[in-house]
Structures are given as C-alpha cells and as structure tokens.
Design a protein around this motif. Sequence first.
Motif: not given
Length: 458
Positions: A71, A73-77, A140, A147, A206
């Motif tokens: 999955p 979202g915006t890939g900022s992890s 996102s 996270t 989700i």
Amino acid sequence: MESSTKSALINTFQQQFGDKFTTNLTLRTQHAHTQTWLPNQPADGVLFAENKQMVIDAVNICHEYRCPLIPFGTGSSLEGQVNAPQGGICIDTSRMDQIITIHQDDLAVTLQPGVTREALNTALRHTGLFFPIDPGANASLGGMASTRASGTNAVLYGTMKDVVLNLEVVLADGRLIRTASRAKKSAAGYDLTHLFIGSEGTLGIITELTLKVFARPEQVAGGVCAFPSILDACNAVIMTIQSGIPVSRLELLDPLQIRACNQYSKLAMPEKPTLFVEFHGSATHVKQQAEQFAAIAEEQGAEPFQWSSDESALKQLWKARHNAYFATQLLRPQAQAYVSDACVPISRLAECVEQTRLDLEESQLIATIVGHVGDGNFHVCLMVDPKDAHEIECVEAFLARISERAISMEGTCTGEHGIGQGKQAYLRKELGEAVDVMLSIKQALDPYNLMNPAKIFS
Ligand SMILES: Cc1cc2nc3c(=O)[nH]c(=O)nc-3n(C[C@H](O)[C@H](O)[C@H](O)COP(=O)(O)OP(=O)(O)OC[C@H]3O[C@@H](n4cnc5c(N)ncnc54)[C@H](O)[C@@H]3O)c2cc1C
C-alpha cells in the motif's frame, strides 16, 4: 515468483485495470523511494486505485497469484516502508482522495485514505473545525494511520492512535471489514481499529477512515525561547509538562538546526538551543499559560520568552519548523539526510537528549537535534555522505546506540516514524516475546505473507 507467473499476473492487471496500472520503471522507482540510504526496491507494477472495489479486485488477484501488495499513500515514510524487496504490486491510494462526510455535530469526518492532512484542513476551513496531527510532510491520512503518525500538536491532541474512530480495511484474502462504529467509545469486542493503526500496511489496505476533528481554539499564542544549553531547555520542558501546563506544541531545535532554519526561512533567531512553544485556549487562558511557561524558562536561565498571538508571525514560525528537515539538507547539500526517532518517558528526556548530544560530539557526525520534546520524542537529523562507507558505519553504530539508549530508559526506538525496514533490529530488543504475538496475528490474517512483506519483521 517465477517469471511466467509474473507475466501472467501483469497481463491480468493490464486487462483488468487498463491505464490505471503501470509497469513504467520511473514510476515504480518513485513509488519505492526511501528517505534513507536503504536501496530502492521497486514493485513490479503500480496500480492507481480510484475506489475500494479496485482495491478489492487487486487484492483478490494478488491472493490468487500469491503476489505481495505494497500500500502507498504519498511515500513520505522514513524507514523504507514502501520498498518492495520481494517485488509485487504497489497500490497507490492517492486518487482515493474524497472527503465523504463532515459530521459537523459529532466533530468527526469520514474520508478516503488518499486525502492528505493539508487537503483535510482546507476542506474544514469554513466549519470552525480542524485536524491537528501534522507530520512535517503533507502525508495521506491512510499512510498516517498506518504509521501511527504524530507531529508538533501531539502533546495536546494526541497521535493518530487517539483520533481514529474507525477504519474500513481490505484484508489479504479480499474481505472488506469495518473495525468499529462512529461512536466516540465502544466496548464491543477486540479493538481492531488500534490493531491496524501502526501496522504499516502489513495486515490490510485501509479504504476509509473516520477521524475525530477539533473545534478551532478561540485564541492561539506562542513564541520562541532561547536557552544557555540543551540540558536547560529539556529541563524546562520536563517542568512544563510536570506542572500540567496544557501546551499544544513544545519543540526543541538545537543551535545548528536554528542556523539551518535561519538560512532556509530567512529568520534571525539567536543560534542557541531554542524551544518553539504554542498555547491554545481562551485569551485569558493562553496568557496564563504563557506566563507560567515564561517563569519556568527564566528559572532555567532562558532569555525572556517573547510570545504573541499574531497569526502571520506564528504561521511563519511553524512553517520554519515544518521545513526544518529541508533546511538541514542545505547544511551539506551532497549528503543524504537520515532522521532517527527516539522517544522516552518525559522524566528521562533531559538525560537521553544530553547523552545523545555528547555521543554526537564524540562521533564527529554532522547532525541536528530537533523534536517534539513535549512528548519526550526527539530526532537526530544526520547529514550523511552515502558514498562514504566509513561514515555510514559510524552512523549505523550511532543509530544503534540511540535506539538502545531510548529502550534502556523505558522508551522506544521509534516515537512516530515506525519500524519499516530500518528499525527491525530493535523491535525485539524493545518488546521481546510480544513480537511473537504480533507474528501470530500477522500469520492469522495474512497466512501467505502478501501484505507489505519484510516490513516490521524481517
Ligand atoms: C520532511 C518530513 C517530515 C516528517 N515529519 C514527521 C513527523 O513530524 N511525524 C511523523 O509521524 N512522521 C513524520 N514524517 C514521516 C511521514 O510523513 C509519516 O510516516 C507519514 O505518516 C507517512 O504517510 P504517507 O502518506 O507518506 O505514507 P507512505 O509513506 O506512502 O506509507 C507509509 C506506510 O503506510 C502504508 N500505507 C499507506 N497507505 C496505506 C493504506 N491506505 N492502507 C494501509 N497501509 C497504508 C504503507 O504501506 C507504508 O507501510 C516526516 C517525513 C518527512 C519526509
């Protein structure tokens, strides 16, 4: 996965989803990007999901082919969470960006997972409500729930674990479940909502969230306060929290971070250990809080606490704080930033930050210390030359020490960024046999290990 099976899988995705699915290398690489020196490990294809049915269909296909799903979202992890070390299909949820209902009377909102925190606040602008959780990136809400994210406001409003009322999730076998009702509290069975919060996409995808939102405070006031040393600043934080002053934001920036922010955001703060502070409430209430904080700061030798409720000044200040990561990168432009993330009980904050500062000094690494210290959470933002093997070795040793130091003080190796690929070595050190229980849950819900494999656990 054998190459003939992979080709059949890719064909099936192309037929089912047409131009919503891509195998373009640039896009796959962008979707696996990590904010560390961990290698980029792209998925075999990226699906831009537009609704929950597309997610269910994709999961069913992957279940049939025993293919991993990642999955996105915006890939900022920051810990390699969206890498695909075993290949598979990345499910990009950014086009699932609809706010479904604003439940104005219940102070809640139901939305799709690709809505970003800034988009949510824009949509809430005319309602008198706002959503407080604010990681530095415009992440996102699906990614933030996954996270268990927080940010500068968590000291007053809590983290994602405190604001999610329920989730709708597609499980690894394609079942769609809702984890709870919209009621503010419930004692109905196991708390599945909190099981999925922080699960980093390893248990399901989700497709909808219901979140608490908050009434905008009557007044917001805040300012900055410079201290003679980091230890003095941390002691002021501990006293502020222990005195029960309901600060809404309490952030530490070390002198190098202040220099970086001055340069990046065109400010002129003294290059000293500094606390950024904010208070929410009625006019009388914020004044009272500011005065109480000023007295504590003075006791710790701080310069006079300058505060105001001027909206644009506060906006400029917090913009500079949110841009701290990008500001730090300018300190050593060729370097890669790596942010560590430790959190300790508030009584151990000063000790932990001071030991970390001394460790940094001895290691001669270029780094800033910055953090949400009101929660006992702080980051060391290291500027690392990714081509220098010796430097990477020193950084890895430093990172191990900071995680172990936090754990030894009854804290955690990650207050908000998660485990991903980068922190796996410390999870068992922190939680021991509890990790086996997590693995049993993973096995029960995802027996073929399809959901974001090799994250959290190796
Ligand atoms: C400059 C900067 C500052 C930051 N500051 C903070 C901070 O202050 N506090 C903080 O907590 N974090 C911070 N972060 C980290 C990051 O913003 C958070 O981890 C954020 O929650 C990630 O959201 P995302 O949408 O980018 O998720 P992604 O990076 O896309 O994904 C993160 C994880 O969630 C999973 N996921 C994504 N969407 C779904 C979904 N719909 N269903 C199931 N799983 C999903 C992914 O598989 C992955 O494991 C910062 C990052 C940067 C770059």
